[in-house]
Design a protein around this motif. Sequence first.
Motif, mmCIF file in Angstrom:
data_model
loop_
_atom_site.group_PDB
_atom_site.id
_atom_site.type_symbol
_atom_site.label_atom_id
_atom_site.label_comp_id
_atom_site.label_asym_id
_atom_site.label_seq_id
_atom_site.Cartn_x
_atom_site.Cartn_y
_atom_site.Cartn_z
ATOM 1 N N GLY A 296 44.652 40.510 -42.802
ATOM 2 C CA GLY A 296 44.389 41.835 -42.245
ATOM 3 C C GLY A 296 43.839 42.796 -43.267
ATOM 4 N N GLY B 269 39.336 44.192 -40.919
ATOM 5 C CA GLY B 269 40.752 44.252 -40.605
ATOM 6 C C GLY B 269 41.497 45.414 -41.188
ATOM 7 N N ALA C 258 40.641 39.159 -39.202
ATOM 8 C CA ALA C 258 40.228 40.041 -38.109
ATOM 9 C C ALA C 258 38.909 39.620 -37.475
ATOM 10 C CB ALA C 258 40.127 41.481 -38.603
ATOM 11 N N PHE D 142 45.573 44.683 -37.483
ATOM 12 C CA PHE D 142 44.140 44.915 -37.689
ATOM 13 C C PHE D 142 43.781 46.365 -37.392
ATOM 14 C CE2 PHE D 142 43.404 40.275 -36.195
ATOM 15 C CZ PHE D 142 43.823 39.800 -37.428
#
Length: 570
Positions: free
Chosen positions: A431, A436, A485, A530
């Motif tokens: 993330g 992200g 992401a 995210f």
Amino acid sequence: MPLRSAQWYGGQDRNAYIHRAWMRRGAPADAFTGRPQIAIANTASDLTPCNAHLDEVARSVRDGVHEAGGIPLDLPVVSLGETNVRPTAMLWRNMAAMATEEMLRANPLDGVVLLGGCDKTIPSLLMAAASVDLPAVVVPGGPMLTGTFRGTPLGCGTDVWRLSEEVRAGTLSQEQFTRSESSMIRSRGHCNTMGTASTMALVAEALGTVVPGVAGTPAPDSRLLEAAHGTGRLAVELVSDDRRPSTFLTKGSFHNAIVALAAIGGSTNAVVHLLAIAGRLGVELTLDDFDRIGSRVPVLVDLQPAGRFLMEDFHRAGGLLAVLREVADLLDPRALTVTGRPLVDHLDDAPIWDPEVIRTRARPLVEEGGIAVLRGSLAPDGALIKPAAASPHLLRHRGRAVVFDSIEDFHARVDDPDLDVDADSVLVLRGCGPKGYPGMPEVANMPLPTKLLEQGVRDMVRVCDGRMSGTAYGTVVLHVAPEAAAGGPLALVRTGDVISLDVEARRIDLEVPAAELAARTPSRATVEGFADPRRGWQRLYVDHVQQADKGADLDFLVGSSGSQVTRESH
């Protein structure tokens, strides 16, 4: 060829009158007739402390431009201070590049001198210059002088990480740690380690965009002002010779930059910056080029974080040209610099003055220390590791994953005494990629769990889709692409999965059967980690940013747009 600024100032019509009259303000009439208009794109800012001295540098550039017959024009541009800007300065690198490009194109300018220092400022300025393709040259702001604490030199950044880990391990008191704060930053200038700021200044010189021999000059050194004066004069020459970035920046230029990056033990951040600059020029540069060209190059510079010394030592030992002379046979001999001469032509008189700081080819710091590109089931589009900053015994490793879904999740749990982790575990943080986070922050070099620090553990394998500070160290696999992401396999890793790393084989794999992996979906916690901005630059960024293996530029900014203005005002 006629000056570009003549499109604004030439003629006797109303538009020309307006342009001249509003700029006149005491300037002589010949300021607008045949004299190159040179912008000084200045990233000085009190909120970018590493660049705060660039106003003084700009004055020397102005003197040089005037002396050569040009008209110097101050142009403050977006400045990004690495230590202050939240959530991460990388989020705005592309915005700074776009804003600078548009201002250079929109104004009556014939050339530009680019003043940068802190991490993202030189990359953003070069991306802008590549896109607008006006004659351009960089003056790096230079590193700070060496500070000391308890009688020993301090490497800013690197020693922050080291001292803070000592506090967490209980071997340094909080009081002593706080006392070191006033010693860390001794003077004006950027970080004095081989972090991203030093790396990008030196790489910009190897690329050909800095006058050879200037990068690495300490910020307080009067020779920097002398070089700035000379660069101002050169900027006028660039205009008269029509020497634009597209006329001398080639694939060979990037080849030389990659060799230099490896030989100096430079920051992994240079990879995303060079990929982005190349993308603006239309030069075909790939992640694999960094491994092919640079991974077997010896590290010759004994500088923190990979070694012992600091940038002030590097400069007195001979600087970049002394390093490049040692690896001259690996350089592209045809690649030109902003001077109009090949880079290799500047290496004849570049001795090593201190072979402890700059090693000879015969006795390198690391035999093969360039950045390695890893691929495998965990990083189909590639990931990076910097072997020179890693622990040799971890370069081939197999361990259980301990997964964190965001940097907040990491901070909340890493020091939990009940965390199921040991020295052989692989810490996984996701993330943190371009989409992200957003912005791909420097969090990949995760602090180790306190309970392991107390056991004497000082390094572990860490895997992340984010970046790592160039001042940091450790066995860190970063820039994992695709990021979590963007649908990368990193999103599917579970705590307890086995991850295998083999740097020599250039592999990073998740030991989960393909069928099982295909049946997995990201957990709710992963998806909730995210970024999901609703408006503004962050929304635009998330919608259009490319992955790390493409340089993390915005997709619509790739390629040069040139300097032509399509509409006329008034």
